[in-house]
Motif scaffolding. Structure first.
Motif, PDB file in Angstrom:
ATOM      1  N   THR A 115      -0.166 -33.882   0.963  1.00 21.79           N
ATOM      2  CA  THR A 115      -0.768 -32.389   0.768  1.00 21.79           C
ATOM      3  C   THR A 115      -1.481 -32.085  -0.277  1.00 21.79           C
ATOM      4  OG1 THR A 115       0.502 -33.260  -1.664  1.00 21.79           O
ATOM      5  CG2 THR A 115       2.091 -32.219  -0.112  1.00 21.79           C
ATOM      6  N   ALA A 116      -1.568 -31.902  -1.171  1.00 21.37           N
ATOM      7  CA  ALA A 116      -2.855 -31.564  -2.204  1.00 21.37           C
ATOM      8  C   ALA A 116      -2.959 -33.098  -3.152  1.00 21.37           C
ATOM      9  CB  ALA A 116      -3.174 -30.643  -3.461  1.00 21.37           C
ATOM     10  N   SER A 117      -2.097 -33.686  -3.381  1.00 21.72           N
ATOM     11  CA  SER A 117      -1.757 -34.274  -4.863  1.00 21.72           C
ATOM     12  C   SER A 117      -1.278 -35.782  -4.113  1.00 21.72           C
ATOM     13  CB  SER A 117      -1.085 -34.569  -5.692  1.00 21.72           C
ATOM     14  OG  SER A 117       0.113 -33.882  -6.111  1.00 21.72           O
ATOM     15  N   ARG A 118      -0.847 -35.847  -3.130  1.00 24.81           N
ATOM     16  CA  ARG A 118       0.212 -37.423  -2.340  1.00 24.81           C
ATOM     17  C   ARG A 118      -1.131 -37.704  -1.182  1.00 24.81           C
ATOM     18  NH1 ARG A 118       6.245 -34.771  -2.861  1.00 24.81           N
ATOM     19  NH2 ARG A 118       6.160 -34.959  -4.913  1.00 24.81           N
ATOM     20  N   ARG A 119      -0.647 -38.955  -0.868  1.00 23.99           N
ATOM     21  CA  ARG A 119      -1.317 -39.323   0.244  1.00 23.99           C
ATOM     22  C   ARG A 119      -0.908 -40.648   0.647  1.00 23.99           C
ATOM     23  NH1 ARG A 119      -6.530 -38.102  -3.075  1.00 23.99           N
ATOM     24  NH2 ARG A 119      -7.382 -36.578  -2.158  1.00 23.99           N
ATOM     25  N   PHE A 120      -1.261 -40.899   2.074  1.00 23.81           N
ATOM     26  CA  PHE A 120      -0.205 -41.975   3.086  1.00 23.81           C
ATOM     27  C   PHE A 120      -1.935 -42.710   2.998  1.00 23.81           C
ATOM     28  CE2 PHE A 120       1.224 -44.031   6.688  1.00 23.81           C
ATOM     29  CZ  PHE A 120       2.331 -44.793   5.961  1.00 23.81           C
TER      30      PHE A 120
END
Length: 166
Positions: A115-120
């Motif tokens: 999402t805009a603020s979540r990264r993996f």
């Protein structure tokens, strides 16, 4: 070369300074025979990152450092000392030196935006890529163990990791 000599009554110099050699005549058993350490250490580093297709980052790093300096020591023990054991320097500081330590590390990284603020992110790293076994410590105590290598750089290590940013 710098040179400083102090001589009294045609005796050998009490102190001689010559960047490569330091001599001192001890006046008591407690005097340090080789008190000067003017050896230089150095280190060099280089890093680089390149972005591959599909947003994969490749990073490499190189590090080199001067070898470790050493000098011969001797342990004296006996009832006459009345203090246990005493270790004295028997040679000039820097009379021995190990080889240069060189390491190459490698890393692959892929970050996926969820999402805009979540990264993996997925990481794969290799430390000591060429599996160098440079000497990092040596025994310079006079005796049967003199010159024995006591530590080397850790072997090649692989690391796989995952990360999550929120």
């Amino acid at each position: 070369m710098d040179r400083l000599d102090v001589v009294l009554d045609d005796q050998e110099p009490l102190l001689a300074h010559d960047r490569r050699q330091q001599r001192a005549r001890p006046q008591s058993p407690n005097d340090d025979r080789f008190p000067i350490n003017d050896q230089w250490d150095w280190e060099a580093r280089a890093n680089g990152t390149h972005r591959l297709p599909f947003d994969i980052n490749v990073t490499g790093s190189y590090r080199a450092q001067s070898g470790q300096w050493g000098q011969r020591t001797q342990v004296f023990t006996g009832a006459a000392l009345r203090q246990g054991s005493t270790t004295l320097r028997m040679g000039q500081c820097g009379e021995f030196r190990s080889n240069t330590v060189q390491l190459i590390n490698f890393r692959l990284n892929k970050t996926i935006a969820m999402t805009a603020s979540r990264r993996f992110s997925l990481d794969f790293q290799v430390f000591n890529l060429v599996n160098a076994s440079a000497v990092t410590a040596t025994n310079y105590q006079t005796g049967s163990q003199f010159g024995q290598v006591t530590d080397i750089v850790s072997g090649r290590v692989y690391r796989v990791g995952v990360g999550f940013q929120f």
